[in-house]
Design a protein around this motif. Structure first.
Motif, PDB file in Angstrom:
ATOM      1  N   SER A   1       5.940  16.524 -57.368  1.00 40.79           N
ATOM      2  CA  SER A   1       6.764  16.256 -58.543  1.00 40.79           C
ATOM      3  C   SER A   1       5.922  16.216 -59.818  1.00 40.79           C
ATOM      4  CB  SER A   1       7.505  14.925 -58.351  1.00 40.79           C
ATOM      5  OG  SER A   1       8.360  14.672 -59.428  1.00 40.79           O
TER       6      SER A   1
ATOM      7  N   LEU B   1      13.873  22.507 -60.614  1.00 43.64           N
ATOM      8  CA  LEU B   1      13.429  21.451 -61.521  1.00 43.64           C
ATOM      9  C   LEU B   1      12.550  22.028 -62.625  1.00 43.64           C
ATOM     10  CD1 LEU B   1      13.122  18.483 -62.325  1.00 43.64           C
ATOM     11  CD2 LEU B   1      11.227  18.306 -60.676  1.00 43.64           C
TER      12      LEU B   1
ATOM     13  N   GLN C   1      13.226  14.462 -70.210  1.00 43.32           N
ATOM     14  CA  GLN C   1      13.794  13.854 -68.999  1.00 43.32           C
ATOM     15  C   GLN C   1      14.547  12.567 -69.326  1.00 43.32           C
ATOM     16  OE1 GLN C   1      10.859  13.924 -65.515  1.00 43.32           O
ATOM     17  NE2 GLN C   1       9.626  14.590 -67.260  1.00 43.32           N
TER      18      GLN C   1
ATOM     19  N   VAL D   1      17.371  12.663 -64.344  1.00 40.48           N
ATOM     20  CA  VAL D   1      16.217  12.144 -63.615  1.00 40.48           C
ATOM     21  C   VAL D   1      16.154  10.631 -63.837  1.00 40.48           C
ATOM     22  CG1 VAL D   1      13.700  12.159 -63.433  1.00 40.48           C
ATOM     23  CG2 VAL D   1      14.932  14.295 -63.850  1.00 40.48           C
TER      24      VAL D   1
ATOM     25  N   ALA E   1      10.899   9.643 -64.181  1.00 40.49           N
ATOM     26  CA  ALA E   1      10.504  10.444 -65.334  1.00 40.49           C
ATOM     27  C   ALA E   1       9.191   9.928 -65.919  1.00 40.49           C
ATOM     28  CB  ALA E   1      11.604  10.422 -66.394  1.00 40.49           C
TER      29      ALA E   1
END
Length: 442
Positions: free
Chosen positions: A4, A42, A86, A92, A97
């Motif tokens: 991520s 994403l 974000q 999110v 975030a």
């Protein structure tokens, strides 16, 4: 480091390349390979939304920094923008975030920046609403558009500029064009329903369908076998307005990537010959790919429409589609980097190129033939001004746009004339302009 955080770091690199080096967002994302479908999704959403709202987010970031005028490394500034995006424009969870964006600073080999990123994002959570109200006093910043572009829209579309600015900041609708040579609109609706895809609107005897959400093209039933293409409804109007007849010789003068070329062939299967010309050899690859996928045939030529003597065989055309190179300000919601990459001085240069192309294309048209001038710009300088000047200079030209609009079952918008202008967001369409011109006999 988590995947991520790596995705957010990659998004920051891409945003920095667009802002600092003027790179195309689409090209950068096309080069970004690897990762799961979720990670790629994403990455795309982070990049598109960060660029879409960049001007407003950057103004907010300036107020969030503890030291006025603080200079940040391009990738660090871009990462802060991605983080703010974000918090303000995504679903999110705020803690994710903040945490993953802070971690992304280390992925970028900027560990000392992690504290700054954390401070900026935490302050946004505390004071963001108050600071946002301050930056939003500037209408252009509030709309996340450059000052010159906002002023031009207000000048050209005084009644609609606000709604067009809002439309530019929306995620684009997902319009489909059913290949009527292979499938009826009603039959394709059933295929979509069976695939769990919802149609929320339609146009042109149901061959133009709007889905409730965007999907990967390979999720569309029969996409790979040529049953359907993705094309905005405004762009689909071109083939209907040009209206080629059986036996016509047709020129698509600036054809790449070939969406309108293919639609003409779908709409009129008995065209005698369609020649698709484009100056870019690389972009013509897309024309070939689209023709092959849809099972269609055309003569594809690398050439400049402004110098037809280099490729034209001296046989005139019954129909010409001239989709001119332009500022693309009608498709900003699909290409938000236009707001950052386009400059005011580009517009006069583009308009001059458009005038040259129109005069050259007119010389290739038969008496009694029809030329469609098309542009995805929403600026008068590239649309009505070009056509009005041409109509004044060319006594053999007649504007029949209003008649053609009625013939295809649509009313003409009088906001910009001559021709027909579509304000961005009208009926869910992109901003577009068409002028249908016929060449008088004799």
């Amino acid at each position: 480091m988590s995947r991520s955080a790596q995705v957010r770091a990659q998004a920051a690199r891409i945003v920095a390349q667009v802002v600092t080096n003027g790179r195309s967002l689409d090209a950068l994302l096309a080069d970004a390979r690897g990762g799961s479908p979720q990670e790629r999704g994403l990455l795309r959403s982070l990049c598109y939304d960060s660029i879409r709202w960049y001007i407003r987010l950057d103004a907010l970031l300036t107020r969030l920094l503890t030291r006025p005028g603080q200079v940040l490394e391009p990738e660090v500034r871009a990462l802060a923008i991605v983080g703010l995006c974000q918090l303000l424009y995504s679903d999110v969870p705020p803690h994710a975030a903040v945490d993953e964006t802070v971690n992304a600073a280390r992925v970028l080999k900027q560990p000392r920046a992690s504290g700054l990123i954390n401070a900026v994002l935490r302050r946004c959570q505390r004071d963001g609403a108050k600071l946002a109200s301050a930056v939003d006093r500037d209408p252009a910043v509030r709309a996340a558009h450059p000052q010159w572009m906002t002023a031009a829209l207000n000048a050209d579309w005084p009644q609609r500029a606000a709604s067009m600015l809002d439309a530019n900041n929306q995620r684009p609708p997902f319009w489909l064009r059913v290949n009527r040579r292979r499938c009826s609109g009603s039959d394709y609706r059933e295929k979509l329903q069976a695939a769990g895809l919802e149609v929320i609107d339609s146009w042109f005897d149901e061959h133009t369908l709007l889905l409730s959400r965007a999907v990967d093209v390979h999720e569309l039933p029969g996409f790979d076998s040529g049953l359907v293409s993705v094309q905005d409804a405004a762009a689909q109007l071109a083939a209907h307005l040009l209206g080629p007849a059986e036996g016509d010789r047709v020129l698509d003068a600036c054809a790449a990537p070939g969406g309108k070329t293919c639609h003409l062939l779908e709409l009129q299967p008995r065209i005698a010959e369609l020649i698709a010309v484009d100056v870019s050899k690389e972009r013509l690859v897309r024309v070939h790919e689209n023709l092959q996928r849809l099972g269609l045939s055309a003569t594809v030529v690398e050439g400049d429409a402004s110098t037809p003597e280099r490729w034209w065989d001296r046989r005139a055309f019954d129909r010409i589609l001239l989709d001119v190179p332009c500022s693309a300000t009608g498709v900003i919601r699909r290409h938000p980097d236009i707001k950052l990459l386009r400059r005011p001085e580009d517009i006069p240069a583009l308009a001059q190129r458009q005038r040259e192309l129109l005069h050259q294309a007119w010389g290739l048209l038969k008496p009694g033939g029809r030329l469609l001038y098309a542009s995805c710009s929403v600026f008068r300088m590239e649309t009505t001004a070009v056509v009005a000047e041409f109509l004044t200079a060319m006594q053999s030209a007649r504007d029949v746009t209003a008649d053609r609009m009625k013939e295809v079952g649509l009313s003409q918008d009088d906001a910009l004339t001559p021709g027909h202008a579509i304000a961005t967001g009208t009926a869910g369409m992109d901003g577009f302009y068409y002028a249908c011109l016929e060449k008088l006999e004799g």
